[in-house]
Every structure is written in structure tokens, then in C-alpha cells.
Design a protein around this motif. Structure first.
Motif, PDB file in Angstrom:
ATOM      1  N   VAL A  20       0.491  -0.785   0.144  1.00  0.00           N
ATOM      2  CA  VAL A  20      -0.085   0.133   0.130  1.00  0.00           C
ATOM      3  C   VAL A  20       0.970   1.241   0.186  1.00  0.00           C
ATOM      4  CG1 VAL A  20      -2.034   1.217   1.243  1.00  0.00           C
ATOM      5  CG2 VAL A  20      -1.881  -1.068   1.810  1.00  0.00           C
ATOM      6  N   VAL A  21       0.999   1.628  -1.344  1.00  0.00           N
ATOM      7  CA  VAL A  21       1.943   2.884  -1.439  1.00  0.00           C
ATOM      8  C   VAL A  21       0.862   4.177  -0.709  1.00  0.00           C
ATOM      9  CG1 VAL A  21       3.567   4.738  -2.686  1.00  0.00           C
ATOM     10  CG2 VAL A  21       2.759   2.303  -3.051  1.00  0.00           C
ATOM     11  N   GLY A  22       0.866   4.980   0.146  1.00  0.00           N
ATOM     12  CA  GLY A  22       0.049   5.477   1.430  1.00  0.00           C
ATOM     13  C   GLY A  22       0.487   7.254   0.038  1.00  0.00           C
ATOM     14  N   GLY A  23      -0.960   7.621  -0.058  1.00  0.00           N
ATOM     15  CA  GLY A  23      -1.049   9.465  -0.443  1.00  0.00           C
ATOM     16  C   GLY A  23      -0.937   8.897  -2.917  1.00  0.00           C
ATOM     17  N   MET A  24      -0.912   7.701  -3.410  1.00  0.00           N
ATOM     18  CA  MET A  24      -0.295   7.899  -4.262  1.00  0.00           C
ATOM     19  C   MET A  24      -1.594   7.852  -5.321  1.00  0.00           C
ATOM     20  SD  MET A  24       1.647   4.541  -6.269  1.00  0.00           S
ATOM     21  CE  MET A  24       2.136   5.375  -8.302  1.00  0.00           C
ATOM     22  N   LYS A  25      -1.986   8.524  -6.338  1.00  0.00           N
ATOM     23  CA  LYS A  25      -3.071   8.302  -7.205  1.00  0.00           C
ATOM     24  C   LYS A  25      -2.957   7.793  -8.126  1.00  0.00           C
ATOM     25  CE  LYS A  25      -2.963  12.909  -7.635  1.00  0.00           C
ATOM     26  NZ  LYS A  25      -1.725  13.317  -6.782  1.00  0.00           N
ATOM     27  N   SER A  26      -3.910   7.157  -8.827  1.00  0.00           N
ATOM     28  CA  SER A  26      -3.912   6.030  -9.924  1.00  0.00           C
ATOM     29  C   SER A  26      -2.986   6.965 -10.777  1.00  0.00           C
ATOM     30  CB  SER A  26      -4.775   5.925 -10.543  1.00  0.00           C
ATOM     31  OG  SER A  26      -5.301   5.179 -11.970  1.00  0.00           O
ATOM     32  N   SER A  27      -3.015   8.222 -11.318  1.00  0.00           N
ATOM     33  CA  SER A  27      -3.114   9.076 -12.320  1.00  0.00           C
ATOM     34  C   SER A  27      -1.746   8.477 -12.007  1.00  0.00           C
ATOM     35  CB  SER A  27      -3.291  10.485 -12.608  1.00  0.00           C
ATOM     36  OG  SER A  27      -3.335  11.268 -11.443  1.00  0.00           O
ATOM     37  N   ASP A  28      -0.841   8.194 -10.919  1.00  0.00           N
ATOM     38  CA  ASP A  28       0.464   8.813 -11.107  1.00  0.00           C
ATOM     39  C   ASP A  28       1.311   7.494 -11.969  1.00  0.00           C
ATOM     40  OD1 ASP A  28       0.900  10.772  -8.903  1.00  0.00           O
ATOM     41  OD2 ASP A  28       0.351   9.514  -7.513  1.00  0.00           O
ATOM     42  N   LEU A  29       0.668   6.268 -11.608  1.00  0.00           N
ATOM     43  CA  LEU A  29       1.490   5.615 -12.658  1.00  0.00           C
ATOM     44  C   LEU A  29       1.800   5.512 -13.907  1.00  0.00           C
ATOM     45  CD1 LEU A  29      -0.482   2.844 -11.142  1.00  0.00           C
ATOM     46  CD2 LEU A  29       1.968   2.932 -10.961  1.00  0.00           C
ATOM     47  N   ASP A  30       0.550   6.179 -13.861  1.00  0.00           N
ATOM     48  CA  ASP A  30       1.162   6.904 -16.129  1.00  0.00           C
ATOM     49  C   ASP A  30       1.672   8.104 -16.172  1.00  0.00           C
ATOM     50  OD1 ASP A  30      -0.604   4.900 -17.211  1.00  0.00           O
ATOM     51  OD2 ASP A  30      -2.564   5.704 -16.632  1.00  0.00           O
ATOM     52  N   ARG A  31       1.790   9.163 -15.525  1.00  0.00           N
ATOM     53  CA  ARG A  31       2.126  10.017 -15.094  1.00  0.00           C
ATOM     54  C   ARG A  31       3.393  10.369 -15.041  1.00  0.00           C
ATOM     55  NH1 ARG A  31       1.196  16.444 -14.649  1.00  0.00           N
ATOM     56  NH2 ARG A  31       3.206  16.975 -13.013  1.00  0.00           N
ATOM     57  N   TYR A  32       4.552   9.453 -14.067  1.00  0.00           N
ATOM     58  CA  TYR A  32       6.020   9.297 -14.492  1.00  0.00           C
ATOM     59  C   TYR A  32       6.395   8.618 -15.076  1.00  0.00           C
ATOM     60  CZ  TYR A  32       4.230  12.984 -10.627  1.00  0.00           C
ATOM     61  OH  TYR A  32       4.445  13.893  -9.769  1.00  0.00           O
ATOM     62  N   ALA A  33       5.668   7.591 -16.015  1.00  0.00           N
ATOM     63  CA  ALA A  33       5.752   5.900 -16.504  1.00  0.00           C
ATOM     64  C   ALA A  33       6.818   6.811 -17.267  1.00  0.00           C
ATOM     65  CB  ALA A  33       4.552   5.855 -16.980  1.00  0.00           C
ATOM     66  N   VAL A  34       7.067   7.219 -17.701  1.00  0.00           N
ATOM     67  CA  VAL A  34       8.463   8.005 -18.598  1.00  0.00           C
ATOM     68  C   VAL A  34       9.587   8.100 -17.607  1.00  0.00           C
ATOM     69  CG1 VAL A  34       8.445  10.549 -17.994  1.00  0.00           C
ATOM     70  CG2 VAL A  34       9.087   9.956 -20.701  1.00  0.00           C
ATOM     71  N   ASN A  35       9.822   8.180 -16.646  1.00  0.00           N
ATOM     72  CA  ASN A  35      10.754   7.861 -15.888  1.00  0.00           C
ATOM     73  C   ASN A  35      11.266   6.883 -15.383  1.00  0.00           C
ATOM     74  OD1 ASN A  35      12.185  10.402 -16.859  1.00  0.00           O
ATOM     75  ND2 ASN A  35      10.951  12.347 -15.315  1.00  0.00           N
ATOM     76  N   PHE A  36      10.334   5.544 -15.109  1.00  0.00           N
ATOM     77  CA  PHE A  36      10.225   4.440 -14.587  1.00  0.00           C
ATOM     78  C   PHE A  36      11.527   3.386 -14.639  1.00  0.00           C
ATOM     79  CE2 PHE A  36       5.472   5.615 -12.124  1.00  0.00           C
ATOM     80  CZ  PHE A  36       6.121   6.425 -11.281  1.00  0.00           C
ATOM     81  N   SER A  37      11.439   2.672 -14.154  1.00  0.00           N
ATOM     82  CA  SER A  37      12.248   1.865 -15.021  1.00  0.00           C
ATOM     83  C   SER A  37      11.056   0.817 -15.702  1.00  0.00           C
ATOM     84  CB  SER A  37      13.711   1.036 -13.739  1.00  0.00           C
ATOM     85  OG  SER A  37      12.678   0.352 -12.787  1.00  0.00           O
ATOM     86  N   ASN A  38      12.041  -0.296 -16.032  1.00  0.00           N
ATOM     87  CA  ASN A  38      11.051  -1.319 -16.327  1.00  0.00           C
ATOM     88  C   ASN A  38      10.629  -2.456 -15.472  1.00  0.00           C
ATOM     89  OD1 ASN A  38      10.670  -0.176 -19.617  1.00  0.00           O
ATOM     90  ND2 ASN A  38      13.049  -1.105 -19.686  1.00  0.00           N
ATOM     91  N   ASP A  39      11.426  -3.159 -14.288  1.00  0.00           N
ATOM     92  CA  ASP A  39      11.647  -3.660 -13.196  1.00  0.00           C
ATOM     93  C   ASP A  39      10.862  -3.332 -12.346  1.00  0.00           C
ATOM     94  OD1 ASP A  39      12.866  -4.859 -15.354  1.00  0.00           O
ATOM     95  OD2 ASP A  39      14.667  -3.848 -14.956  1.00  0.00           O
ATOM     96  N   GLY A  40       9.966  -1.588 -12.358  1.00  0.00           N
ATOM     97  CA  GLY A  40       9.492  -1.444 -10.806  1.00  0.00           C
ATOM     98  C   GLY A  40       7.919  -1.543 -11.231  1.00  0.00           C
ATOM     99  N   PHE A  41       7.149  -0.933 -11.293  1.00  0.00           N
ATOM    100  CA  PHE A  41       6.145  -0.631 -11.696  1.00  0.00           C
ATOM    101  C   PHE A  41       5.484  -1.070 -12.791  1.00  0.00           C
ATOM    102  CE2 PHE A  41       6.314   3.167  -8.670  1.00  0.00           C
ATOM    103  CZ  PHE A  41       5.712   2.754  -7.035  1.00  0.00           C
ATOM    104  N   LEU A  42       6.284  -0.343 -13.181  1.00  0.00           N
ATOM    105  CA  LEU A  42       5.786  -0.731 -14.946  1.00  0.00           C
ATOM    106  C   LEU A  42       6.178  -1.808 -15.584  1.00  0.00           C
ATOM    107  CD1 LEU A  42       7.919   2.092 -17.062  1.00  0.00           C
ATOM    108  CD2 LEU A  42       5.501   2.053 -16.359  1.00  0.00           C
ATOM    109  N   LEU A  43       7.003  -3.073 -14.103  1.00  0.00           N
ATOM    110  CA  LEU A  43       6.355  -4.619 -14.632  1.00  0.00           C
ATOM    111  C   LEU A  43       4.849  -4.871 -13.933  1.00  0.00           C
ATOM    112  CD1 LEU A  43       8.184  -7.452 -14.601  1.00  0.00           C
ATOM    113  CD2 LEU A  43       8.944  -6.377 -12.392  1.00  0.00           C
ATOM    114  N   LEU A  44       4.956  -4.433 -12.904  1.00  0.00           N
ATOM    115  CA  LEU A  44       3.668  -4.821 -12.163  1.00  0.00           C
ATOM    116  C   LEU A  44       2.227  -4.673 -13.717  1.00  0.00           C
ATOM    117  CD1 LEU A  44       4.042  -3.352  -8.894  1.00  0.00           C
ATOM    118  CD2 LEU A  44       4.048  -6.028  -9.365  1.00  0.00           C
ATOM    119  N   LYS A  45       2.409  -3.555 -14.142  1.00  0.00           N
ATOM    120  CA  LYS A  45       1.483  -2.787 -15.000  1.00  0.00           C
ATOM    121  C   LYS A  45       1.511  -3.653 -15.857  1.00  0.00           C
ATOM    122  CE  LYS A  45       0.317   0.538 -16.032  1.00  0.00           C
ATOM    123  NZ  LYS A  45       0.422   1.824 -16.481  1.00  0.00           N
ATOM    124  N   SER A  46       2.528  -4.231 -16.612  1.00  0.00           N
ATOM    125  CA  SER A  46       2.793  -5.166 -17.990  1.00  0.00           C
ATOM    126  C   SER A  46       2.621  -6.414 -17.333  1.00  0.00           C
ATOM    127  CB  SER A  46       4.288  -5.730 -18.622  1.00  0.00           C
ATOM    128  OG  SER A  46       5.174  -5.227 -17.955  1.00  0.00           O
TER     129      SER A  46
END
Length: 521
Positions: free
Chosen positions: A29-55
Motif C-alpha cells: 500500500v503506497v500511501g497517498g498515491m493517485k492512480s494517475s501517478d502510474l501513467d503521469r511519471y511512467a516516462v521516468n520509471f524503470s521497466n522492473d518496478g511499477f511498469l513490471l507490475l503494470k505489464s
């Protein structure tokens, strides 16, 4: 005929494999995180963290909290129990005991300040799992004591970072810390994360936000530069929880806990690890969701999650043996605050004084208002009874007057919420968080982009608007096929659906909807 039998046996094998229960469930549970954060900041995420869970997981694009006003504890209790606050009873972190002279009650504290679970009434998913199977081990970790205890419930293992920076528990759960945790504390690992200067992870041009308060960023980022320049400070525990290293400290401990759980031969059943990251919410409230500090924290958190997922995968032979759930307690403000200059404060102390003066002018001098905070107004019922006045009348007078405050969008009385289903969408959300024995006499919500002025924080959630209620939700692993589901669901569905995937009954008070798309994995 032979080919037909081969096909039948192959199909049976597929169905059997899909029905294998996960050996480990990790709820992040990531406190205070909006759903839109996953897309908004995706350009600077690695492929092995949030984006791995998404894909690789099932992404729910339309998950919302269904109650207002809210606190983190209310939202965590809904995630843990599968019930709304009107059912699980955690409708506030502080309320007034009507039977003992308007005494304030703290959710996770005794009158002497010791941790307690006595105010928890609805069993959590962790408790339900432990009761359903022998050999089960459930562990909950968080930065803050309330978050850890609410997610855990009344049983299992529960740990948090105390005021001196050690991992701690309570005799509510265990009489003493395990030996390995005691040694972990003695090595002062948490203190090793303390920071002086907060250096940005990226070059200045890479950030999407521009509002900067404390972070040090450069036009060209140098990887040779250390993340933090360490220095001694008396407030290092506060700094730990309010900077990205707080997430690192928790995940480092969580990694050690995964190792300990994997090596525990006495516990052979399914194991559950709850992780609540309070640091993201603390940073969002301190700096604002439109700040570079919040954005930078997400990039460091992405890296921490990537390392943690890699460690979990190294412990299990396949992704089907573990299930990872990523979600949030609630969002936190609008990304457009800085650009629109729309951020406004609502001073709860000032409003309480004005409301008390109004009631005094109407009914005589007295302390009519006990408290006004976090979307609730508590009236002094002892005084109302002493003057032989109607509770409903005073509630209506106070609610009508409160609607005149600048920034208040709606107000509903306890009497009205007890009287039946509310008609408007906002009133319905307030009714979902109303628990008669604990909730205030009046619940109110603020207009868009208003926040309660609390402890110097510049942003705090609790509104009925999507930037506060729309949260991320991903189910990853556990034999579940990756896909995107756009149907609107409630955060109360998380515990119900997880219980289904573990083949156990839902928690006793859970009234959330089963996410039917996951029935066949």
C-alpha cells in the motif's frame, strides 16, 4: 479417441495449474498515491518496478474509495477488512466517547498512550487467513504504528518504526521481538539511512513538476554524486520518514522478513506480508502532490520496488507461487495546484470558534463544539441534554451554519444519516463513512482544491473528488493473466477478491464486491 483423451488431460492440467494457491501474498500500500501517478511519471520509471507490475499484472484503471471524509486509517481498514467504515467502525482516528463525559478516544492508543487493538471490531484478511489454515504466518510492516496495526488487525506479527528509530511491536501481538529483529535494531541500520541534503535522482529537465522546496537538483545529474550527504541530527527519525530513504529502510527490512518467512519451516501454509509505505503520503502532504520532492520520491520508490520484486522472484520457482497486490489508501490533491493557484486552506480551529460563538448566541454561553477536524464536527451532547434541547435541532442549526463557511461544499447531520439512504452522491459517500457510535454529529466535505489547515501540511486528502478517491490497483502473479480492466470497482473489493484467490472465506464484515474477472484467473 487417444487424441481426445490427451486433450482432456492437458486441459485438466491447465485448470489444475491455474488453481494452485499462492505460497506468498504481498500487499503493498503506497500511501497517498493517485492512480494517475502510474501513467503521469511512467516516462521516468524503470521497466522492473511499477511498469513490471503494470505489464505483467491485472491493472484496474477505475478503482475508487467509496467514502468521505477519509483518513489513511479508514482507508487501510477498508483494504484490510473488505468493508466500508460504516461497517468496520474505523470512521476516525479520534472520536468522543458519549458514555464517559465526552472523553476523546485515540484509535490505536490506551488512555496512557500504549498501543491497543481494543477498538478494532472487524476481522482483517490477515486474521481470516490465519483462522482458515494451519501453518499460516501473517506479518504487517509500516512506517507508522497506526498503519501497521490497522492492516494487521488483532493477531499475527506487526512491526513499525518507533520514536527512536527501531523496529517495534506491542504485547498486543508478541511479548518480545524475534532475536533477529533485536540484532537488526542493534546494528542501527535505520539510522544509517539518515540524510542531510536531498539530491534529485534526475537532471532538472527530466522532471515533470517544477515546484521545489528542499530538494537539490542539477542541470546535469552525476551518478557519482551520492544520493544523500549524511549528517547527524536529533530529528533523524522524522527525516527518515519524510524523505525517500524511508521507503528504502522499510523495503530493506521487508527483504529480510521475506527471507525469514521463507526459512520458517514451522509455518508451511500460505504466508502473507502486508507493507504500508507511509513516507509517500507524508511527503505529498508536506510538499504537495505537484512538487519535485513528491515526484523524485516516486522514482526512488520505483527502484526500491524493482529490487524487492527481484528478491521475491529469486525465492520462488515461478510467478504463480506468489501474489503481489499494489494499491494505495487514497490520493492526495490535484496536480494542477501550482499552475492554477487554486490551493486554499480551511482553518478548522477558527471555524470551531465561530461555530461555538453562533450556538452560544442562539442558546446561551457554553462549550458547544468539542472538536472540528478531519471532516467531522463533534457537539457537546452533555450540554445539549443539560439544557433540554433537541440533538437533531442543534445538529441542523450547526450544519446549516457550517455551510456558510468559505470552502465547505456539503454538510450532513448524524440524524439525517440515521434516517435512511442519502440522495446525492456526496451525501452517500459521507453516509458510507458514518458509524453512529463514533462519528461526529455533523460530517462535512470541502470544495475542490481546499484542504484542512493541519500541522503545517500544505496538502491533505479527504475530499469526495477523484484526485483523492481514485487509487491504483494491480494484481500481479498468483497465476493471474495480465490484462487491463476498466470497470469501476471499490477498494472494499480488494480483501474479498484476495480471499477468493486464496480459497478462503471473505472476512466476516466484508461487504465488498468480488472482482468477477479474476474468477478464472
Amino acid at each position: 479417441m487417444r487424441r481426445f483423451l490427451v486433450t482432456i488431460f492437458a486441459l485438466f492440467g491447465v485448470l489444475t495449474a491455474s488453481a494452485i494457491q499462492p505460497r506468498l501474498v504481498v500487499n503493498i500500500v503506497v500511501g497517498g498515491m493517485k492512480s494517475s501517478d502510474l501513467d503521469r511519471y511512467a516516462v521516468n520509471f524503470s521497466n522492473d518496478g511499477f511498469l513490471l507490475l503494470k505489464s505483467g499484472g491485472v491493472v484496474f484503471t477505475e478503482c475508487y474509495t467509496d467514502f468521505v471524509p477519509s483518513s489513511s486509517e479508514m482507508a487501510l481498514a477498508t483494504i484490510a477488512t473488505g468493508a466500508l467504515p460504516s461497517m468496520h467502525g474505523i470512521s476516525s482516528t479520534r472520536w468522543y466517547d458519549r458514555t464517559s463525559g465526552n472523553t476523546p478516544i485515540e484509535l490505536c492508543k490506551t488512555p496512557k498512550g500504549a498501543p491497543t487493538t481494543e477498538h478494532f471490531m472487524s476481522p482483517t484478511l490477515a486474521e481470516t487467513l490465519a483462522a482458515a489454515e494451519s501453518g499460516v504466518r501473517t506479518v504487517t510492516l509500516a512506517h507508522n504504528v497506526n498503519s501497521a496495526m490497522v492492516l494487521a488487525g488483532k493477531s499475527g506479527e506487526c512491526y513499525w518504526i518507533d520514536d527512536i528509530g527501531n523496529w517495534a511491536t506491542s504485547n498486543c501481538y508478541s511479548a518480545a521481538l524475534p532475536e533477529w529483529i533485536t540484532k537488526y535494531n542493534e546494528s542501527c541500520i535505520n539510522r544509517s539511512y539518515i540524510m542531510g541534503t536531498w539530491f534529485g535522482k534526475l537532471a532538472r529537465s527530466k522532471y515533470l513538476n517544477s515546484h521545489v522546496t528542499d530538494i537539490e537538483i542539477y542541470d546535469i545529474y552525476s551518478k557519482a554524486k551520492s544520493l544523500f550527504a549524511r549528517k547527524a541530527t536529533d530529528k533523524w527519525v522524522t527525516e527518515l520518514k519524510s524523505t525517500p530513504v524511508g521507503n528504502d529502510a522499510l523495503f530493506n527490512f521487508a527483504t529480510k522478513m521475506v527471507d525469514d518467512m521463507a526459512a520458517d519451516e514451522q509455518k508451511t501454509g500460505c504466508k502473507m506480508l502486508n507493507i504500508c509505505l507511509d513516507t509517500p503520503r507524508i511527503i505529498a502532504e508536506k510538499y504537495g502532490p505537484d512538487s519535485v520532492e513528491y515526484e523524485d520520491m516516486l522514482y526512488y520508490l520505483d527502484e526500491s520496488i524493482a529490487k524487492f520484486l527481484s528478491h521475491i522472484s529469486s525465492k520462488y520457482s515461478s510467478k504463480g507461487e506468489y501474489l503481489v497486490i499494489l494499491t494505495s489508501d487514497h490520493g492526495n490533491g490535484n496536480h494542477n495546484f501550482e499552475q492554477s493557484n487554486a490551493r486554499e486552506s480551511f482553518n478548522t480551529r477558527q471555524a470551531a470558534v465561530i461555530l461555538n460563538a453562533f450556538l452560544s448566541a442562539q442558546y446561551g454561553q457554553g462549550s458547544w463544539v468539542l472538536s472540528l477536524e478531519k471532516g467531522a464536527i463533534y457537539l457537546n451532547r452533555d450540554l445539549i441534554y443539560a439544557k433540554r434541547l433537541s440533538i437533531a435541532t442543534i445538529q441542523n442549526e450547526a450544519a446549516t451554519f457550517a455551510m456558510q463557511f468559505r470552502g465547505v461544499a456539503n454538510a450532513a447531520t448524524a440524524t439525517a444519516m440515521l434516517g435512511g439512504a442519502m440522495s446525492s452522491s456526496t451525501s452517500r459517500l459521507m453516509q458510507n463513512s458514518f458509524y453512529p457510535r463514533r462519528s461526529g454529529d455533523i460530517l462535512y466535505c470541502l470544495q475542490p482544491n481546499y484542504y484542512e489547515l493541519t500541522d503545517g501540511n500544505i496538502s491533505i486528502s479527504g475530499s469526495p473528488y477523484n484526485y483523492d478517491r481514485h487509487i491504483p490497483l494491480i494484481f500481479y502473479g498468483g497465476g493471474i493473466k495480465a490484462r487491463v480492466i476498466d470497470r469501476k470497482i471499490s477498494s472494499s473489493s480488494i480483501a474479498v477478491t484476495t480471499a477468493y484467490l486464496l480459497d478462503i472465506t471473505r472476512p466476516d464484515c466484508a461487504d465488498g464486491e468480488l472482482i468477477y474477472e479474476l474468477r478464472n484467473r
